[in-house]
Design an enzyme around this catalytic site. Sequence first.
Site, PDB file in Angstrom:
ATOM      1  N   GLY A   1       0.860  -1.177   0.000  1.00  0.00           N
ATOM      2  CA  GLY A   1       0.000   0.000   0.000  1.00  0.00           C
ATOM      3  C   GLY A   1       0.892   1.221   0.000  1.00  0.00           C
ATOM      4  O   GLY A   1       1.908   1.262   0.709  1.00  0.00           O
TER       5      GLY A   1
ATOM      6  N   GLY B   1       0.710   4.174   1.184  1.00  0.00           N
ATOM      7  CA  GLY B   1       0.918   4.848   2.455  1.00  0.00           C
ATOM      8  C   GLY B   1       1.901   4.130   3.356  1.00  0.00           C
ATOM      9  O   GLY B   1       2.875   4.721   3.841  1.00  0.00           O
TER      10      GLY B   1
ATOM     11  N   SER C   1      14.261   4.323 -14.457  1.00  0.00           N
ATOM     12  CA  SER C   1      15.693   4.074 -14.674  1.00  0.00           C
ATOM     13  C   SER C   1      16.405   5.270 -15.289  1.00  0.00           C
ATOM     14  O   SER C   1      17.642   5.264 -15.400  1.00  0.00           O
ATOM     15  CB  SER C   1      15.871   2.851 -15.570  1.00  0.00           C
ATOM     16  OG  SER C   1      15.279   3.072 -16.844  1.00  0.00           O
ATOM     17  N   ARG C   2      15.651   6.319 -15.680  1.00  0.00           N
ATOM     18  CA  ARG C   2      16.260   7.517 -16.265  1.00  0.00           C
ATOM     19  C   ARG C   2      16.522   8.609 -15.229  1.00  0.00           C
ATOM     20  O   ARG C   2      16.962   9.701 -15.569  1.00  0.00           O
ATOM     21  CB  ARG C   2      15.362   8.070 -17.376  1.00  0.00           C
ATOM     22  CG  ARG C   2      15.328   7.186 -18.613  1.00  0.00           C
ATOM     23  CD  ARG C   2      14.036   7.294 -19.404  1.00  0.00           C
ATOM     24  NE  ARG C   2      13.587   8.658 -19.621  1.00  0.00           N
ATOM     25  CZ  ARG C   2      12.311   9.026 -19.542  1.00  0.00           C
ATOM     26  NH1 ARG C   2      11.375   8.136 -19.219  1.00  0.00           N
ATOM     27  NH2 ARG C   2      11.957  10.273 -19.794  1.00  0.00           N
TER      28      ARG C   2
ATOM     29  N   ASP D   1       7.499   4.679  -4.006  1.00  0.00           N
ATOM     30  CA  ASP D   1       7.217   4.901  -2.587  1.00  0.00           C
ATOM     31  C   ASP D   1       8.511   5.054  -1.794  1.00  0.00           C
ATOM     32  O   ASP D   1       8.581   5.870  -0.863  1.00  0.00           O
ATOM     33  CB  ASP D   1       6.392   3.741  -2.038  1.00  0.00           C
ATOM     34  CG  ASP D   1       5.032   3.640  -2.702  1.00  0.00           C
ATOM     35  OD1 ASP D   1       4.504   4.681  -3.124  1.00  0.00           O
ATOM     36  OD2 ASP D   1       4.505   2.515  -2.815  1.00  0.00           O
TER      37      ASP D   1
END
Length: 307
Positions: free
Chosen positions: A45, A47, A229-230, A258
């Site tokens: 999740g 959060g 990845s950039r 996250d």
Amino acid sequence: MNDTPHAFDVCVLGSFMKDLVAQAPRRPQPGETLRGSGFREFLGGKGVNQAVAAARAGARTAMIGRLGTDRHGDEFAEMLAAEKIDTSQVQRDPTAGTGVGLPVVEPGGGNSIIIVPRANDAVSPADIDAAATLISSSKVLLVQLELPFETVLAALHTARSHGVTTILNPAPYLPLPADIAEFVDVIIPNEVEAEQLTGLRCDDDKAEQIARLLADSLARQAAVVTLGSRGAVLASGGATSFIAPYAVEAVDSTGAGDAFCGALAARLAAGDSLWQAATFASAAGALATTKHGAVPAMPYAHEIRRA
């Protein structure tokens, strides 16, 4: 600024999702049954991922949210206690189950996810009123959009009224009201969300333009657009900075964004500049892709510094 003694560095308003993860060679087509190559269960999740990321990055962290009274809720409660995350404003809902997520992970780490919010949808502005002291005694409030939008807005309003720095991760995408910038200091979309918010394709030659546009229209201080990845692009005060990517061997990108958000919040609370915090967060996001799952993949501060 907030004159209240800071009980916490980071307060996260957000969701709990028990991730039921299938590994498969590709996404199934409509009507197709596809044989997978693996199955795992993880706590996740957006959060809770971001709260764990902030805590492991060294921040004193609290969370506001809602769990069911089922076994998934018990697992989350035990994990939060182990991570030393304050749960005084995490409610247990006897009428709705804990949220679940159903990611499909492809070779190379790409993923797509179905979420079923359940108890998360019951988090209300009344819960924000009950948590006002917790929010006002934090340095940073970090929110996403997996909870009801009126609840997220209530939290942002409460934080703004007490001088708390606010960070919005606009995921999953929702159209945002024009006045959202009054209540958001830093907005952190990924490239897909940045495209949805601006209507512009987020390729390399447009990324800086998009970041500036978002910083000017949806935040008081800055926008950070994560590019996988950039790397990432930071726009603040009319200037842009490119945050270089970290080369890793990715196996699962589920929690990368996250990890980035939680780590950035932790470093802003610690007093870093936006550029310093984003650089630290970029390493955290990259490291999160090297492990399976969301919560288990959140890196620790010593791992990030080593990277």
